[in-house]
Design a protein around this motif. Structure first.
Motif, PDB file in Angstrom:
ATOM      1  N   THR A  22       1.024  -1.316  -0.008  1.00  0.00           N
ATOM      2  CA  THR A  22      -0.035  -0.037   0.083  1.00  0.00           C
ATOM      3  C   THR A  22       0.683   1.289   0.141  1.00  0.00           C
ATOM      4  OG1 THR A  22       0.045  -0.154   2.408  1.00  0.00           O
ATOM      5  CG2 THR A  22      -2.050  -0.959   1.078  1.00  0.00           C
ATOM      6  N   ALA A  23       1.986   1.073   0.181  1.00  0.00           N
ATOM      7  CA  ALA A  23       2.949   2.170   0.281  1.00  0.00           C
ATOM      8  C   ALA A  23       3.572   2.474  -1.464  1.00  0.00           C
ATOM      9  CB  ALA A  23       4.467   2.032   1.064  1.00  0.00           C
ATOM     10  N   CYS A  81      -0.471   3.772  -4.088  1.00  0.00           N
ATOM     11  CA  CYS A  81      -1.103   4.654  -3.285  1.00  0.00           C
ATOM     12  C   CYS A  81      -2.035   5.750  -4.194  1.00  0.00           C
ATOM     13  CB  CYS A  81      -0.112   5.295  -2.472  1.00  0.00           C
ATOM     14  SG  CYS A  81       1.490   6.108  -3.418  1.00  0.00           S
ATOM     15  N   SER A  97      -3.078   9.070  -5.896  1.00  0.00           N
ATOM     16  CA  SER A  97      -2.454  10.310  -6.595  1.00  0.00           C
ATOM     17  C   SER A  97      -3.365  11.643  -6.522  1.00  0.00           C
ATOM     18  CB  SER A  97      -2.445  10.154  -8.268  1.00  0.00           C
ATOM     19  OG  SER A  97      -1.819  11.308  -8.784  1.00  0.00           O
ATOM     20  N   LYS A 100      -2.372   5.549 -11.438  1.00  0.00           N
ATOM     21  CA  LYS A 100      -2.658   6.983 -11.004  1.00  0.00           C
ATOM     22  C   LYS A 100      -3.179   7.916 -11.995  1.00  0.00           C
ATOM     23  CE  LYS A 100       1.215   6.853  -7.466  1.00  0.00           C
ATOM     24  NZ  LYS A 100       2.536   7.398  -7.072  1.00  0.00           N
ATOM     25  N   SER A 143      -6.104  -0.228  -3.906  1.00  0.00           N
ATOM     26  CA  SER A 143      -4.954   0.404  -2.744  1.00  0.00           C
ATOM     27  C   SER A 143      -4.420   1.921  -3.424  1.00  0.00           C
ATOM     28  CB  SER A 143      -3.513  -0.342  -2.954  1.00  0.00           C
ATOM     29  OG  SER A 143      -2.866   0.055  -2.127  1.00  0.00           O
ATOM     30  N   SER A 144      -4.503   1.998  -4.766  1.00  0.00           N
ATOM     31  CA  SER A 144      -4.407   3.225  -5.509  1.00  0.00           C
ATOM     32  C   SER A 144      -5.363   4.187  -5.440  1.00  0.00           C
ATOM     33  CB  SER A 144      -4.074   2.865  -7.066  1.00  0.00           C
ATOM     34  OG  SER A 144      -2.907   1.882  -7.138  1.00  0.00           O
ATOM     35  N   GLY A 145      -6.520   3.954  -4.780  1.00  0.00           N
ATOM     36  CA  GLY A 145      -7.662   4.708  -4.344  1.00  0.00           C
ATOM     37  C   GLY A 145      -8.560   5.010  -5.729  1.00  0.00           C
ATOM     38  N   ARG A 168      -9.443   2.918  -1.063  1.00  0.00           N
ATOM     39  CA  ARG A 168      -8.020   2.877  -0.193  1.00  0.00           C
ATOM     40  C   ARG A 168      -8.219   2.295   1.161  1.00  0.00           C
ATOM     41  NH1 ARG A 168      -2.756   2.857  -0.557  1.00  0.00           N
ATOM     42  NH2 ARG A 168      -1.623   4.227   1.200  1.00  0.00           N
ATOM     43  N   CYS A 173      -6.005  -0.926   2.630  1.00  0.00           N
ATOM     44  CA  CYS A 173      -5.085  -0.999   4.027  1.00  0.00           C
ATOM     45  C   CYS A 173      -5.532  -1.537   5.292  1.00  0.00           C
ATOM     46  CB  CYS A 173      -5.035   0.652   4.277  1.00  0.00           C
ATOM     47  SG  CYS A 173      -4.214   1.877   3.167  1.00  0.00           S
ATOM     48  N   ASP A 225      -3.456  -5.101   2.567  1.00  0.00           N
ATOM     49  CA  ASP A 225      -2.047  -4.889   2.675  1.00  0.00           C
ATOM     50  C   ASP A 225      -1.232  -6.368   2.705  1.00  0.00           C
ATOM     51  OD1 ASP A 225       0.345  -4.101   4.358  1.00  0.00           O
ATOM     52  OD2 ASP A 225      -0.496  -2.209   3.732  1.00  0.00           O
TER      53      ASP A 225
END
Length: 381
Positions: free
Chosen positions: A185-186, A189, A191, A273, A297-299, A352, A356, A360
């Motif tokens: 998740t780091a 992530c 944008s 992103k 995870s990239s939202g 997201r 998480c 994750d």
């Protein structure tokens, strides 16, 4: 403690198994990886991470009995030379051949077995003659090899667990549901970039059961109706799969004005992103698609089918599910996204949070390791 991981290809190991294997390495295991080596650059990357590497030369789609007998003999030599205490098999062919090799190795030492089907795939998704012929053979194979004595089974969704139990291939007490391979998740992530036009992305191997043509047809309808949306397809054909789109079909898609085709990309964390909505119109028998958890995870808002595996990533109000092969429903969902930018932003935030909390890779790695550790404990007893 020696762990041997057997799966399909070098690329698959790096994209789907690497983090869990590294976790085991960091816990003190000596880890060997057995895969079909397709690219020396990828193989060097695996070695550089600290793994012992074996080339199985096993083709995913081969069913030639003479070739397969040779493959089994090669795998048996690998098992015999490494002498693992634990084996971890990912995928149908790995489960069949690997479990047979481990059972033979058990004549001389105790070996714990973890088997992990990665979805049920083409054989259970397609109705073509080859798939229908292979289906009963594969079910019989799972009955023989999926859950032998002193073994655990990791399945990616609850629907598949029930299927294996119904087939008489799995004991419920040995089944664990771990949702996919996890995601960093780091790295994957959200944008802060804002698109001027809603961007809907599909990223996948370009095989028919992944819903490639449904995505293309939806893009054509939206283009014809002048709906302000950008449709992006990321991926390339998988010519080793009998359901892959052809080279000629791929060229037609690349030249289709209704969408953009970006081809295969390795930098998916950056590619995602660029999107607002991630779409996977799959009617494949999925385990849990990695592309969906990377997108979450990239939202990104999620738009996928109410299908085994896929539906696991749409919860907590982060997207829409639609019926398999229903292009009209797919188009309607995209039109709904176009109308409500506020809803898209709400879905993106929820995705997201879900990634998480559940997907994750640190959580997935710990849970996977705990299963291996159980077998270590029972072996010592």
């Amino acid at each position: 403690m020696k762990l041997l991981i057997l799966t399909t290809q070098d690329r698959f190991f790096l994209t789907h198994v690497k983090e869990r294997a590294l976790y085991c390495l960091n816990q003190g295991f000596k880890v060997a990886v057995a895969v079909q080596c397709t690219d020396e650059r990828l193989c060097n990357e695996i070695r550089a991470l600290g793994f012992t590497l074996f080339d199985t030369k096993v083709e995913r789609q081969s069913i030639n009995p003479f070739v397969e007998l040779s493959n089994f003999a090669r795998l048996l030599r690998i098992y015999w030379s490494f002498k693992p205490d634990l084996v971890w098999h990912l995928g149908a062919k790995a489960i069949g051949y690997g479990t047979a090799c481990a059972q033979i190795l058990r004549l001389t030492k105790t070996v714990g077995i973890v088997n992990a089907p990665i979805g049920l795939g083409y054989v259970f998704a397609s109705n073509d003659l080859k798939a229908r012929c292979l289906r009963p053979i594969l079910i019989f194979m799972y009955r023989l090899f999926l859950n032998p004595r002193h073994s655990k089974v990791i399945v990616e969704n609850h629907d598949d667990i029930q299927s294996f139990i119904d087939w008489g291939a799995l004991r419920e007490e040995d089944a664990y549901c771990i949702p996919g391979a996890g995601v960093d998740t780091a790295v994957f992530c959200p944008s802060n970039n804002k698109n001027s036009v809603l961007t809907v992305m599909m990223a996948s191997r370009l095989i028919k059961e992944k819903g490639v043509w449904d995505f293309v047809h939806a893009a054509e309808i939206l283009h014809k109706q002048n709906i302000p949306v950008k449709m992006v397809l990321v991926g390339e054909p998988d010519y080793g799969n009998p359901s892959s789109i052809t080279k000629e079909e791929y060229e037609c898609i690349k030249n289709n004005p209704a969408l953009e085709c970006w081809g295969f990309r390795e930098d998916m964390a950056e590619v995602l992103k660029s999107a607002d909505v991630f779409c996977l119109p799959s009617f494949y028998r999925e385990g849990l698609p990695r592309s969906l958890i990377e997108a979450a995870s990239s939202g990104l808002a999620i738009l996928t089918t109410d299908n085994i595996g896929c539906r696991e990533v749409v919860r907590n109000g982060n997207g829409y599910l639609f019926k398999c092969k229903d292009v009209d429903a797919l188009v309607a969902c995209i039109e709904e996204f176009v109308k409500s930018a506020k809803k898209v932003e709400e879905f993106k935030k929820k995705s997201r949070e879900l990634a998480c909390e559940i997907f994750d890779s640190r959580i997935i790695c710990q849970n996977s390791y705990n299963i291996l550790d159980q077998l270590v404990g029972s072996s010592s007893k």
